[in-house]
Motif scaffolding. Structure first.
Motif, mmCIF file in Angstrom:
data_model
loop_
_atom_site.group_PDB
_atom_site.id
_atom_site.type_symbol
_atom_site.label_atom_id
_atom_site.label_comp_id
_atom_site.label_asym_id
_atom_site.label_seq_id
_atom_site.Cartn_x
_atom_site.Cartn_y
_atom_site.Cartn_z
ATOM 1 N N PRO A 215 0.631 -0.981 -0.070
ATOM 2 C CA PRO A 215 0.091 -0.080 -0.137
ATOM 3 C C PRO A 215 1.053 1.218 -0.023
ATOM 4 O O PRO A 215 2.324 1.292 0.147
ATOM 5 C CB PRO A 215 -0.941 -0.090 1.382
ATOM 6 C CG PRO A 215 -0.463 -1.867 1.815
ATOM 7 C CD PRO A 215 0.770 -2.184 1.614
ATOM 8 N N ASN B 131 -3.558 3.525 2.239
ATOM 9 C CA ASN B 131 -3.126 3.449 3.834
ATOM 10 C C ASN B 131 -2.874 4.729 3.954
ATOM 11 O O ASN B 131 -1.473 5.596 4.379
ATOM 12 C CB ASN B 131 -2.314 2.603 4.204
ATOM 13 C CG ASN B 131 -2.650 2.000 5.564
ATOM 14 O OD1 ASN B 131 -3.054 2.225 6.724
ATOM 15 N ND2 ASN B 131 -1.297 0.958 6.104
ATOM 16 N N ASN C 160 1.172 4.925 1.208
ATOM 17 C CA ASN C 160 1.060 5.060 2.943
ATOM 18 C C ASN C 160 0.662 6.984 2.754
ATOM 19 O O ASN C 160 1.148 8.147 2.041
ATOM 20 C CB ASN C 160 2.252 4.919 3.816
ATOM 21 C CG ASN C 160 1.978 4.154 4.545
ATOM 22 O OD1 ASN C 160 0.870 4.437 5.690
ATOM 23 N ND2 ASN C 160 3.400 3.619 5.661
ATOM 24 N N SER D 125 -1.868 6.021 7.718
ATOM 25 C CA SER D 125 -1.447 5.241 8.804
ATOM 26 C C SER D 125 -1.026 6.305 10.257
ATOM 27 O O SER D 125 -1.288 6.030 11.377
ATOM 28 C CB SER D 125 0.099 4.689 8.283
ATOM 29 O OG SER D 125 0.607 5.817 8.538
#
Ligand SMILES: *[C@@H]1O[C@H](CO)[C@@H](O)[C@H](O)[C@H]1NC(C)=O
Ligand SMILES: *[C@@H]1O[C@H](CO)[C@@H](O)[C@H](O)[C@H]1NC(C)=O
Ligand SMILES: *[C@@H]1O[C@H](CO)[C@@H](O)[C@H](O)[C@H]1NC(C)=O
Ligand SMILES: *[C@@H]1O[C@H](CO)[C@@H](O)[C@H](O)[C@H]1NC(C)=O
Ligand SMILES: *[C@@H]1O[C@H](CO)[C@@H](O)[C@H](O)[C@H]1NC(C)=O
Ligand SMILES: *[C@@H]1O[C@H](CO)[C@@H](O)[C@H](O)[C@H]1NC(C)=O
Length: 256
Positions: free
Chosen positions: A20, A116, A22, A118
């Motif tokens: 993925p 993603n 980020n 995060s």
């Protein structure tokens, strides 16, 4: 006729199994697609599949006019040259699978990117420790942080433990100050009369989400990075050891 066409329609997949990409809260992220050098025959579509199902992100017409939808309005931008998507001011809801779809004549192509979200990202700059002017018993530690996510606090830790005010320690911090670039600046100063053997480290506490911290100082400010400080602190610890060893050697030589 339909089945005939179906046979000649091809799907080209890319990125589906890749790691993925980020993204950090409130930051921007580039989701790559590659339609460059192709003769596009229909609308290019970016869609995303997230927690709330499938949603339209942005569509680019062959006439090179683009439209973004719903919560992506004003936050999504497409690069006409390569169909890559730039998302700005990203939110936790933006996490998901993004698909770029386009046709070259009757050839259907798509590429999938996982995004993603995060954490909130901060750049933290900690200055080297110094004595308070006019009072050598007081040590002063100062730290600045910059990030796009406001709901956070700048804090001090000693050996992983959160530091707070006490009779010998005074921690001050200013409330986050916004900048024209959409960043927030945080600042804290720690005054202490304790003689700690380890150096206090400053960090960010973000409400509800993890934070990603990079210890960097802007060039030209003359600050040290925390890593450099740790190195120089280590040398200070080595000096007494070397002195003791040297002295022992001298005594041992005399003894013999
Ligand atoms: C697409 O084009 C933009 C603007 O020219 C560039 O910044 C970006 O790196 C390109 N992305 C890819 C995947 O080629
Ligand atoms: C994009 O696609 C074109 C045409 O297939 C290819 O020549 C080019 O190398 C690709 N660019 C990237 C960055 O993958
Ligand atoms: C980012 O989005 C929030 C709402 O989610 C909005 O209040 C804020 O103004 C946006 N910031 C920028 C720089 O567009
Ligand atoms: C998203 O990023 C976080 C922090 O970097 C990581 O712990 C998590 O495993 C990542 N999720 C996925 C699906 O890769
Ligand atoms: C803590 O430091 C601030 C700023 O130097 C000062 O105004 C305040 O009086 C100090 N508080 C205590 C309890 O020493
Ligand atoms: C410590 O006390 C000062 C006042 O002396 C106050 O402004 C500051 O918010 C306190 N710090 C913490 C971490 O509670």
């Amino acid at each position: 006729m339909r089945t005939f066409l179906g046979l000649f329609m091809m799907m080209i997949v890319s990125g589906d199994n890749e790691v993925p990409i980020n993204g950090f809260l409130k930051d921007s992220v580039l989701l790559p697609c590659n339609c460059s050098g192709r003769n596009l025959s229909r609308v290019v579509k970016w869609q995303m599949e997230g927690l709330n199902g499938l949603s339209r992100v942005l569509e680019l017409d062959v006439g090179n006019t683009s439209d973004s939808f719903d919560r992506y309005k004003g936050r999504a931008k497409i690069f006409v040259a390569n169909c890559s998507l730039l998302l700005t001011n990203i939110t936790a809801e933006d996490q998901g699978k993004y698909t770029c779809r386009f046709y070259v004549q009757e050839l259907y192509m798509y590429s999938v990117r996982k995004l993603n979200i995060s954490a909130a990202k901060y750049n933290v700059c900690q200055q080297p420790a110094r004595n308070l002017d006019g009072d050598v018993r007081v040590m002063v530690f100062q730290c600045d942080a910059t990030g796009r996510y406001r709901e956070a606090e700048i804090q001090w830790y000693l050996d992983g433990e959160l530091l707070s005010n006490s009779s010998k320690t005074n921690i001050t911090h200013t409330s986050p100050v916004g900048t024209p670039t959409g960043h927030y600046k945080f600042k804290t100063t720690l005054f202490t009369q304790f003689e700690w053997t380890a150096e206090p480290i400053c960090g960010m506490k973000v409400k509800g989400i993890p934070s990603h911290i990079e210890y960097v100082c802007e060039e030209g400010t003359g600050y040290f990075t925390s890593q450099q400080q740790k190195c120089s602190m280590r040398y200070f610890k080595i000096i007494p050891i070397v002195l003791v060893l040297g002295l022992s050697l001298v005594l041992w030589c005399r003894w013999n």
